[in-house]
Enzyme design. Structure first.
Site, PDB file in Angstrom:
ATOM      1  N   ARG B 121     -32.906  -9.039   8.829  1.00 34.00           N
ATOM      2  CA  ARG B 121     -33.082  -8.069   7.819  1.00 34.00           C
ATOM      3  C   ARG B 121     -33.651  -8.555   6.394  1.00 34.00           C
ATOM      4  O   ARG B 121     -33.283  -7.753   5.353  1.00 34.00           O
ATOM      5  CB  ARG B 121     -31.728  -7.573   7.479  1.00 34.00           C
ATOM      6  CG  ARG B 121     -31.217  -6.475   8.718  1.00 34.00           C
ATOM      7  CD  ARG B 121     -30.189  -5.555   8.492  1.00 34.00           C
ATOM      8  NE  ARG B 121     -29.438  -5.042   9.738  1.00 34.00           N
ATOM      9  CZ  ARG B 121     -28.452  -5.528  10.089  1.00 34.00           C
ATOM     10  NH1 ARG B 121     -27.681  -6.725   9.676  1.00 34.00           N
ATOM     11  NH2 ARG B 121     -28.023  -5.105  11.293  1.00 34.00           N
ATOM     12  N   LYS B 143     -46.965  -5.058  -0.069  1.00 35.97           N
ATOM     13  CA  LYS B 143     -47.394  -4.594   0.978  1.00 35.97           C
ATOM     14  C   LYS B 143     -47.542  -5.368   2.101  1.00 35.97           C
ATOM     15  O   LYS B 143     -48.324  -6.385   2.308  1.00 35.97           O
ATOM     16  CB  LYS B 143     -48.692  -3.627   0.834  1.00 35.97           C
ATOM     17  CG  LYS B 143     -48.728  -2.330   0.327  1.00 35.97           C
ATOM     18  CD  LYS B 143     -49.809  -1.428   0.456  1.00 35.97           C
ATOM     19  CE  LYS B 143     -49.859  -0.111  -0.247  1.00 35.97           C
ATOM     20  NZ  LYS B 143     -50.786   0.812  -0.197  1.00 35.97           N
ATOM     21  N   GLU B 185     -63.326  -5.744  -2.790  1.00 37.83           N
ATOM     22  CA  GLU B 185     -61.932  -5.251  -3.448  1.00 37.83           C
ATOM     23  C   GLU B 185     -62.134  -5.509  -4.920  1.00 37.83           C
ATOM     24  O   GLU B 185     -61.637  -4.776  -5.931  1.00 37.83           O
ATOM     25  CB  GLU B 185     -61.061  -6.067  -2.760  1.00 37.83           C
ATOM     26  CG  GLU B 185     -60.375  -5.699  -1.237  1.00 37.83           C
ATOM     27  CD  GLU B 185     -59.972  -4.375  -1.326  1.00 37.83           C
ATOM     28  OE1 GLU B 185     -59.480  -3.765  -2.174  1.00 37.83           O
ATOM     29  OE2 GLU B 185     -59.601  -4.042  -0.093  1.00 37.83           O
ATOM     30  N   LYS B 227     -53.637  -5.254 -10.666  1.00 37.35           N
ATOM     31  CA  LYS B 227     -52.640  -5.158  -9.603  1.00 37.35           C
ATOM     32  C   LYS B 227     -51.204  -5.404  -9.980  1.00 37.35           C
ATOM     33  O   LYS B 227     -50.446  -4.287  -9.787  1.00 37.35           O
ATOM     34  CB  LYS B 227     -52.837  -6.092  -8.380  1.00 37.35           C
ATOM     35  CG  LYS B 227     -52.040  -6.007  -7.123  1.00 37.35           C
ATOM     36  CD  LYS B 227     -52.502  -4.922  -6.287  1.00 37.35           C
ATOM     37  CE  LYS B 227     -51.933  -4.608  -4.991  1.00 37.35           C
ATOM     38  NZ  LYS B 227     -52.149  -5.232  -3.751  1.00 37.35           N
ATOM     39  N   GLU B 237     -45.579   3.098  -3.979  1.00 34.40           N
ATOM     40  CA  GLU B 237     -46.549   4.051  -3.712  1.00 34.40           C
ATOM     41  C   GLU B 237     -45.926   5.533  -3.554  1.00 34.40           C
ATOM     42  O   GLU B 237     -46.571   6.323  -2.739  1.00 34.40           O
ATOM     43  CB  GLU B 237     -47.469   3.712  -2.856  1.00 34.40           C
ATOM     44  CG  GLU B 237     -48.830   4.480  -2.941  1.00 34.40           C
ATOM     45  CD  GLU B 237     -49.876   3.727  -1.956  1.00 34.40           C
ATOM     46  OE1 GLU B 237     -49.880   2.400  -1.818  1.00 34.40           O
ATOM     47  OE2 GLU B 237     -50.824   4.556  -1.412  1.00 34.40           O
ATOM     48  N   ARG B 243     -51.000   3.901  -8.408  1.00 29.83           N
ATOM     49  CA  ARG B 243     -51.085   2.758  -7.162  1.00 29.83           C
ATOM     50  C   ARG B 243     -51.867   3.444  -6.065  1.00 29.83           C
ATOM     51  O   ARG B 243     -52.598   2.615  -5.529  1.00 29.83           O
ATOM     52  CB  ARG B 243     -49.753   2.438  -6.656  1.00 29.83           C
ATOM     53  CG  ARG B 243     -49.730   1.640  -5.577  1.00 29.83           C
ATOM     54  CD  ARG B 243     -48.495   0.724  -5.426  1.00 29.83           C
ATOM     55  NE  ARG B 243     -49.019  -0.406  -4.422  1.00 29.83           N
ATOM     56  CZ  ARG B 243     -48.002  -1.375  -4.098  1.00 29.83           C
ATOM     57  NH1 ARG B 243     -46.856  -1.633  -4.568  1.00 29.83           N
ATOM     58  NH2 ARG B 243     -48.500  -2.259  -3.307  1.00 29.83           N
ATOM     59  N   ASN B 247     -56.467   2.654  -3.382  1.00 29.74           N
ATOM     60  CA  ASN B 247     -57.097   2.675  -2.046  1.00 29.74           C
ATOM     61  C   ASN B 247     -58.641   3.588  -2.207  1.00 29.74           C
ATOM     62  O   ASN B 247     -58.984   4.102  -1.003  1.00 29.74           O
ATOM     63  CB  ASN B 247     -56.157   4.101  -1.227  1.00 29.74           C
ATOM     64  CG  ASN B 247     -54.905   3.381  -0.998  1.00 29.74           C
ATOM     65  OD1 ASN B 247     -54.949   2.309  -0.496  1.00 29.74           O
ATOM     66  ND2 ASN B 247     -53.662   3.943  -1.352  1.00 29.74           N
ATOM     67  N   HIS B 250     -60.865   3.352   0.710  1.00 30.15           N
ATOM     68  CA  HIS B 250     -60.187   2.925   1.834  1.00 30.15           C
ATOM     69  C   HIS B 250     -60.065   3.955   2.981  1.00 30.15           C
ATOM     70  O   HIS B 250     -59.980   3.679   4.202  1.00 30.15           O
ATOM     71  CB  HIS B 250     -58.734   2.216   1.489  1.00 30.15           C
ATOM     72  CG  HIS B 250     -58.755   0.935   0.882  1.00 30.15           C
ATOM     73  ND1 HIS B 250     -59.757   0.576  -0.332  1.00 30.15           N
ATOM     74  CD2 HIS B 250     -58.161  -0.249   1.245  1.00 30.15           C
ATOM     75  CE1 HIS B 250     -59.251  -0.538  -0.487  1.00 30.15           C
ATOM     76  NE2 HIS B 250     -58.744  -1.144   0.454  1.00 30.15           N
ATOM     77  N   HIS B 254     -61.167   2.406   6.304  1.00 29.17           N
ATOM     78  CA  HIS B 254     -60.272   2.469   7.552  1.00 29.17           C
ATOM     79  C   HIS B 254     -60.847   3.072   8.857  1.00 29.17           C
ATOM     80  O   HIS B 254     -60.662   2.807   9.907  1.00 29.17           O
ATOM     81  CB  HIS B 254     -58.729   3.027   7.345  1.00 29.17           C
ATOM     82  CG  HIS B 254     -57.892   2.020   6.236  1.00 29.17           C
ATOM     83  ND1 HIS B 254     -56.823   2.604   5.730  1.00 29.17           N
ATOM     84  CD2 HIS B 254     -58.281   0.828   5.956  1.00 29.17           C
ATOM     85  CE1 HIS B 254     -56.652   1.530   5.024  1.00 29.17           C
ATOM     86  NE2 HIS B 254     -57.270   0.107   4.946  1.00 29.17           N
ATOM     87  N   HIS B 267     -62.912  -5.906   6.817  1.00 28.06           N
ATOM     88  CA  HIS B 267     -62.265  -4.849   5.733  1.00 28.06           C
ATOM     89  C   HIS B 267     -63.060  -4.654   4.563  1.00 28.06           C
ATOM     90  O   HIS B 267     -63.375  -3.619   4.300  1.00 28.06           O
ATOM     91  CB  HIS B 267     -60.943  -5.326   5.442  1.00 28.06           C
ATOM     92  CG  HIS B 267     -60.089  -4.669   4.492  1.00 28.06           C
ATOM     93  ND1 HIS B 267     -59.707  -3.376   4.906  1.00 28.06           N
ATOM     94  CD2 HIS B 267     -59.980  -4.585   3.133  1.00 28.06           C
ATOM     95  CE1 HIS B 267     -59.088  -2.829   3.761  1.00 28.06           C
ATOM     96  NE2 HIS B 267     -59.166  -3.724   3.088  1.00 28.06           N
TER      97      HIS B 267
END
Lengths: 366, 366
Positions: B121, B143, B185, B227, B237, B243, B247, B250, B254, B267
């Site tokens: 955990r 993330k 990026e 960032k 987010e 935030r 993207n 993206h 994706h 990517h």
């Protein structure tokens, strides 16, 4: 009558609602709004009892419902069943605005909770526990997770639900064996934290075993209240402190469950034996616990129809193998939560192996 | 010279350290202490370059090290490789006091991060990103996650490291193709948030492409700083806000990556095309973006040796299928981050399908 408990965790705070018949109550407002998509995750044993009713209620609020019915049992707490949940959700293109509802016992709660914690990096979760064990323990506090072949609850997350809805009427459908399993956790709370609750249990256990409604309400409410105060203090069990005291009996208990690959012995039964062994260890260490208190604990477990002797198949060395892998242990050294009197427990670090072996082999409680 | 950025997230705050040669620097103090067990997780491409050196450094501080070397590539971001990590850790009986060190690019960072988020955990995590893409984006902000056959990054958690250690010297070992992928990026940050950084990139891109040390430092520092400010505002987010502007490009990107099952297109390459398509969509919607700004964006991507046209194999309808599944979309409606001028972007909700099809099919940027 409905009772409500606030779990205080800053922006992750939430309410636990407790009542008889709350799932039938069309006036009870779920934390859902018109247009929300709720996916109920449950098992084949619970589904026929409540699934349709809850879906109808939620639909009447304008909530769109979907469902996934899983097999019964601890084996469902696996990576492969988790993947099944993800596949179901992704096949339906569900986004991160959906809500998962965990409808069932501890297994469904832990598994669904972990799915909610990790689907799209976290979606809303509502816990609807249907067993005594889940109502008093598993559904409150945010522990979620699955098992690994090499250990129980090894993979998981701390992830809080947005609410917990406890319908005490669900308890009427439990077998006595299932109900007793929950009483093991109830007795654990009393032994570790609350002497007056222990007294109450001694006086009211017969009523509980007859499913007396007021007694059930008092019992579940008191346990959830205790859990709430502990969780608020230490959400992620970071300190070796109050929250770890919830694990009284669990280090032994997990060893039993693991030995039988989570099949032969239920969690509650294993915890009951674990509490007795912890009592034994406390007596061995001569750490304050009186033999009178030890006897009272053992007697209460027996009256709750719980086992007080470990499985015959297991040797004491079999326990050690699993106990060293416990989350509370560090670098192979075994730490244990032991009662020091009724209503008070403490963490003891780095316990001598012989004490542990003795606590398993020799029952000091006459 | 070392630069340090503070990521402000209450009790989850941490530092990002940036320097040339920091991994060789025996004076640099890692957030580890004598007796700590650190498990380095890396891939077969990165391992021969840095693994031994880091282990030696850590051992000299009295830290016990262990390692797990995984195959290269996006395919490692799977439930089965995750399970491999858990099996390794459980076989060694590692408790929740160990530290995972993610040594590698975005794949290793995301995967190791998710393992750290869920083993017992949650255990400590140190990010040591070795690619430009991971240094400027993936390693900062928490993330973590893995892919599912039905979608990229669908399973994961927000989980912060205890520190991020960026050695700019790692960039010297990248191929130009890998370096360019990171620049996609970098350019995204400039387009979405920072016009003056965009100007700087126009003026200094050639130095960057020659791996000029000061330029690299400035570039990585500026991106991490951006960032950091975004992540501090919106860790999980939750708002459709600042935030989500990260993207930009993206949602299209994706779709390309998914179409090729994360193999054919990297990517960064996919994001580059995605930025161009987002620019197209902005032009179609006539939302402020000037054709001059559109041209400058496209030109900068081309100068960074990045693709500006989508794969020939893909039809525009192929994109839609994957885009509807994006985490930013809701009930099948597609939301997109689009630039409104250089240095400024916005989320546009529920975009007309024809606009999206046009943005893919017709390149408006001359």
């Amino acid at each position: 009558m409905m009772k409500r408990i606030f779990i205080e965790l800053q922006e992750r705070s939430y309410f636990v609602y407790i009542a008889h018949g709350i799932l039938k109550d069309t006036k009870f407002r779920w934390k859902l709004k018109k247009g929300d998509v709720a996916v109920l995750i449950t098992d084949i044993q619970v589904a026929p009892l409540y699934l349709k009713r809850i879906c109808n209620t939620l639909n009447s609020f304008g909530v769109i419902t979907d469902r996934l019915v899983l097999p019964v049992g601890e084996q469902s707490k696996s990576l492969s069943v988790l993947d099944q949940i993800f596949t179901k959700l992704l096949n339906k293109n569900y986004d991160r605005n959906i809500v998962l509802i965990a409808l069932g016992g501890g297994v469904i709660g832990d598994l669904t909770g972990f799915a909610a914690a990790t689907y799209h990096r976290g979606i809303r979760l509502i816990q609807v526990p249907t067993t005594l064990l889940a109502q008093v323990d598993a559904s409150v506090g945010g522990k979620t997770g699955i098992n690994h072949v090499l250990g129980k609850n090894m993979i998981g997350a701390f992830y809080q639900p947005v609410e917990v809805i406890i319908d005490l009427d669900c308890l009427f459908t439990l077998s006595m064996k299932e109900f007793s399993a929950g009483l093991a956790e109830v007795i654990k709370y009393a032994v570790a934290f609350d002497a007056s609750f222990f007294n109450w249990l001694e006086n009211n256990l017969d009523d509980l075993l007859k499913f007396h409604p007021q007694s059930l309400m008092y019992c579940v409410y008191r346990c959830c209240k205790l859990k709430a105060s502990i969780v608020s203090l230490d959400e992620r069990e970071i300190q070796i402190g109050k929250r770890s005291l919830l694990n009284l009996g669990h280090t032994y208990g997990h060893a039993i469950e693991s030995y039988f690959s989570y099949t032969g012995w239920s969690h509650g039964e294993a915890i009951s034996v674990g509490i007795v062994m912890a009592v034994n260890a406390a007596l061995h260490l001569q750490k304050f616990l009186s033999t009178r208190d030890a006897m009272r604990i053992k007697l209460l477990l027996e009256r709750a129809h719980l086992p007080v002797h470990g499985p015959q198949e297991m040797q004491s060395k079999d326990y050690l193998r699993y106990m060293a892998r416990d989350k509370k242990s560090r670098l192979g050294k075994i730490n244990l939560v032991l009662p020091v009197s009724i209503g008070r427990a403490r963490v003891f670090l780095n316990i001598d192996q012989n004490v542990i072996l003795n606590s398993i082999e020799y029952n000091l409680i006459k």
